[in-house]
Design an enzyme around this catalytic site. Structure first.
Site, PDB file in Angstrom:
ATOM      1  N   GLY A   1       0.815  -1.210   0.000  1.00  9.63           N
ATOM      2  CA  GLY A   1       0.000   0.000   0.000  1.00  9.63           C
ATOM      3  C   GLY A   1       0.847   1.258   0.000  1.00  9.63           C
ATOM      4  O   GLY A   1       0.951   1.943   1.031  1.00  9.63           O
TER       5      GLY A   1
ATOM      6  N   GLU B   1      13.077  -4.929  -2.882  1.00 14.56           N
ATOM      7  CA  GLU B   1      12.311  -5.241  -4.084  1.00 14.56           C
ATOM      8  C   GLU B   1      13.222  -5.460  -5.285  1.00 14.56           C
ATOM      9  O   GLU B   1      12.909  -6.233  -6.187  1.00 14.56           O
ATOM     10  CB  GLU B   1      11.319  -4.112  -4.375  1.00 14.56           C
TER      11      GLU B   1
ATOM     12  N   ASN C   1      10.560   5.879 -15.068  1.00 14.13           N
ATOM     13  CA  ASN C   1      11.846   6.263 -15.638  1.00 14.13           C
ATOM     14  C   ASN C   1      12.220   7.694 -15.273  1.00 14.13           C
ATOM     15  O   ASN C   1      13.388   8.000 -15.001  1.00 14.13           O
ATOM     16  CB  ASN C   1      11.803   6.123 -17.165  1.00 14.13           C
TER      17      ASN C   1
END
Length: 388
Positions: free
Chosen positions: A127, A244, A368
């Site tokens: 979240g 991650e 990006n």
């Protein structure tokens, strides 16, 4: 502890022996843009992996992992991808929240939340993003206030991957009234099956819905379900983002290679490879893929020193742009036929799905534009972008 090659041989043999029978049909199923595929069956496969001790391999043994070294974790993800094993359903819990709790959680939090992740009994979602706080995560407006033994959460999260399948969500919320930007945020663990939570799937270009809007209207979570101190959520959230971009990126690169090899085969079969411009683009895609691997290995060097450095941003820009361009190249190889759906009402083939879904690669997990700002400001020392 076995050597890297012994570990690689062990997982390779286990996958060959277990991706059989009822699990054989799961090869190649799932993944970005295809998370709807055989979800229940993939969940069963992952619970089978857990029963055999093949989930959370990089976690310390005291928390249910195998204590695998970084090199062994790389071997695991590469072999998993090379076996064309189904996409993982527990990635967010295993790769993001679990390491965050190991680093920042209390003993009670680890005891409560880590075992169900190892066993794949509870699934998690992230979240972070909001309508006005996507790439600019510090603009979070979801708030949480303390009420006796609970935190009460109110706000909206969006692009929440697999929220419709998850039982829990780790939420970045503003807990200090009047605070702004990265100050005054907290990192909360919020159940999704309680009152005050509404989950709405978002239809994507591919016609599927693997991410969602999540609305919190007075949703409650226990006071002890805060990771780190109140107001210290930014530091914890940034650590999660570092996890991650970890070792699983090398498995991702194996999947990209499989896509490129299949596209080269298609170009040879339909004659597109006779076009010198197509051949040139295929050759540049191959060299780009080698660069992705080099970037991933360079980033992992930074991980061994503590946490991913600027190499993570460099690698994210490169692989995301490469994959988007591979989707565009696939359409060029297909020619005019690529513009026609395979069937009614909106049935896509793998190449059309790749083209459409890869448009999001340069947006999610840090767009990006944001990654370029990070590189410019934090690596090159250029003046910061003017912000209101």
């Amino acid at each position: 502890m076995s050597s890297v090659e012994e570990f690689r041989t062990e997982i390779r043999g286990w996958l060959a022996a277990n991706l059989t029978g009822s699990f054989a049909g799961l090869r190649g199923r799932g993944g970005p843009g295809r998370e709807h595929e055989a979800f229940a069956e993939r969940l069963g496969w992952e619970r089978h992996m857990a029963a055999e001790g093949w989930t959370c391999v990089g976690w310390p043994e005291e928390y249910g992992g195998r204590g695998a070294t970084l090199a062994q974790q790389v071997a695991f993800h590469e072999e998993y991808a090379l076996a064309d094993a189904p996409a993982r359903v527990n990635h967010i819990g295993e790769q993001l929240l679990g390491p965050t709790l190991v680093a920042f959680g209390t003993p009670e939090q680890r005891a409560r939340f880590l075992p169900p992740i190892v066993a794949v009994e509870e699934l998690w979602c992230q979240g972070y993003s909001e309508p006005d706080a996507g790439s600019d995560l510090a603009n979070v407006r979801t708030r949480a206030v303390r009420d006796a033994e609970d935190w009460v959460v109110t706000g909206q999260k969006t692009w929440t991957s697999l929220a419709h399948e998850a039982q829990w969500c780790f939420v970045v919320a503003r807990t200090e009234p009047g605070s702004s930007r990265h100050r005054g945020l907290s990192y909360l663990l919020v159940p999704l099956d309680g009152t005050g939570v509404e989950i709405r799937p978002i239809a994507q270009l591919t016609g599927t819905s693997e991410f969602n809007e999540v609305f919190f209207d007075g949703a409650r979570t226990r006071a002890e379900h805060i990771v780190g101190a109140p107001g210290d959520g930014w530091r914890v959230a940034m650590a999660t983002l570092g996890f991650e971009r970890g070792v699983s990126t090398l498995g991702q690169q194996v999947g990209f290679r499989r896509e490129l090899e299949a596209l080269i085969g298609l170009a040879r079969r339909n004659g597109a490879a006779e076009d010198p411009l197509i051949r040139d683009r295929l050759a540049r895609a191959w060299t780009g893929l080698e660069t992705i691997r080099c970037n991933a290995l360079r980033m992992l060097d930074g991980v061994t020193a503590g946490a991913p450095g600027p190499e993570a941003s460099i690698g994210k820009i490169f692989w995301a742009t490469w994959h988007r361009e591979l989707g565009e190249l696939a359409m060029s190889v297909l020619g005019a036929g690529g513009m026609t759906a395979a069937g009614e009402p909106y049935e896509l083939d793998d190449w059309q799905r790749l083209f459409l879904f890869s448009r999001s690669d340069t947006i999610y997990a840090g767009s990006n534009e944001i990654q370029r700002n990070i590189i410019a400001e934090r690596v090159l020392g250029l003046p910061k972008e003017i912000r209101p």
